[in-house]
Design an enzyme around this catalytic site. Sequence first.
Site, PDB file in Angstrom:
ATOM      1  N   LYS A 149       0.838  -1.206   0.000  1.00 38.56           N
ATOM      2  CA  LYS A 149       0.000   0.000   0.000  1.00 38.56           C
ATOM      3  C   LYS A 149       0.872   1.256   0.000  1.00 38.56           C
ATOM      4  O   LYS A 149       2.095   1.167   0.205  1.00 38.56           O
ATOM      5  CB  LYS A 149      -0.902  -0.021   1.237  1.00 38.56           C
ATOM      6  N   TYR A 189      16.726  29.279   6.995  1.00 39.62           N
ATOM      7  CA  TYR A 189      15.588  30.019   7.547  1.00 39.62           C
ATOM      8  C   TYR A 189      15.680  30.105   9.057  1.00 39.62           C
ATOM      9  O   TYR A 189      15.940  29.107   9.734  1.00 39.62           O
ATOM     10  CB  TYR A 189      14.273  29.347   7.162  1.00 39.62           C
TER      11      TYR A 189
HETATM   12  C1  LIG Z   1       0.076  -2.015   6.728  1.00 33.64           C
HETATM   13  C2  LIG Z   1      -0.418  -3.318   7.217  1.00 33.64           C
HETATM   14  C3  LIG Z   1       0.458  -4.402   7.398  1.00 33.64           C
HETATM   15  C4  LIG Z   1       1.957  -4.289   7.253  1.00 33.64           C
HETATM   16  O1  LIG Z   1       2.492  -3.669   8.392  1.00 33.64           O
HETATM   17  P1  LIG Z   1       4.069  -3.469   8.609  1.00 33.64           P
HETATM   18  O2  LIG Z   1       4.181  -2.972   9.989  1.00 33.64           O
HETATM   19  O3  LIG Z   1       4.518  -2.439   7.605  1.00 33.64           O
HETATM   20  O4  LIG Z   1       4.701  -4.787   8.384  1.00 33.64           O
HETATM   21  C5  LIG Z   1      -0.091  -5.623   7.750  1.00 33.64           C
HETATM   22  N1  LIG Z   1      -1.430  -5.768   7.933  1.00 33.64           N
HETATM   23  C6  LIG Z   1      -2.281  -4.741   7.802  1.00 33.64           C
HETATM   24  C7  LIG Z   1      -3.737  -4.955   8.045  1.00 33.64           C
HETATM   25  C8  LIG Z   1      -1.809  -3.479   7.462  1.00 33.64           C
HETATM   26  O5  LIG Z   1      -2.664  -2.456   7.349  1.00 33.64           O
END
Ligand SMILES: *Cc1c(COP(=O)(O)O)cnc(C)c1O
Length: 357
Positions: A35, A255
């Site tokens: 994702k 800045y």
């Molecule tokens: C994002 C996600 C993962 C992966 O998590 P990590 O900590 O990046 O390994 C696994 N399961 C679900 C439901 C998630 O939303």
Amino acid sequence: MRPLLRAEISSRALRGNLARVRAVAPGRRVLAVIKANGYGHGLVEVARCLAGADALAVARLEEAVALREADITLPIVLLEGVFDAASLAEAARRGFELVVHDASQLALLEAAPATQRHTVWLKLDSGMNRLGFAPAGFRAACARLQALGGKLDTLRLMTHMASADLPGEAQTSAQLARFAEACAGRMEEVSIANSATLFSRPDAHGDWVRPGLCLYGASPFADREGHDLGLVPAMRLASTVIALHDVARGEGVGYGATWRALRDSRIAIVAAGYGDGVPWTLPSGTPVWIDGRQWPLAGRVSMDMIAVDVTGSGVRQGDPVVLWGPELPVERMAAAAGSIAWQLLCAVAERVPRVVS
Ligand SMILES: *Cc1c(COP(=O)(O)O)cnc(C)c1O
């Protein structure tokens, strides 16, 4: 022409990290979580590199559609499911698998035409209190899914861990116990483990592990880096020195002049700023790798640039810089910024070219 700033993505590291996951969880299937643009590494590019996974997971329908349009053929799971009939039909048409985490999604499936077929990952809220059915309603939800008859292809059961990055945390064992109780006597395959659970709870690998962060070579634990877990960073955020300045003692840099030269200093200006995903909150002193050595950040992060104190060095215009990567783990910059590796990786901006090799 090489871009001044680029995210160099190593397909070899991604494949190696997947192999590491398989070694840590032997015999389990891997639902690779890609994702948020493949955690910033590029959605389609990552999917191609991880062709050896058993399935891919994204949060939203649009991400899944983009993968299919790019001819990615692995099964794709929608981690938040769908929320309307049109999206459900689209998921059925394209064969996307659905997480079902609340009653409105059950109702959508019940109302769907009998011609649709769905693989469903039913989610228990075992204590994170984000998504999922409460334990009291879980068996009834299973029964409603099974009553779908031919519309239900495969049913799997899942939950998500809130605190597995803190080994020994009581919440993890409590969540695992609730999930085990909810699944007792059932034959479906189960999925529990994010990256932290994968490495800290071998007793909780289930049938499908769901690694995200570790596939990109970073560690989910505050006290360990990817290297300590046998992982290799898959992204090098690489830039270039575009200018050098001699700054007299007492002068400010950047800045707000929050950094002041305590001695006559030499400052390198690097093409990378918060407009690229470098956190604005980084304090002076944060290490930046330039031409084989680490040097301290000097002053505030600008939109397109940072300044680095390279006093006493032979650093020249055009020299290579690494913000994070194999030379300097992203976990360190995340800690310096008061953030987490997940956020820094997915915040790499669209304007930064991804160069996959
Ligand atoms: C994002 C996600 C993962 C992966 O998590 P990590 O900590 O990046 O390994 C696994 N399961 C679900 C439901 C998630 O939303």
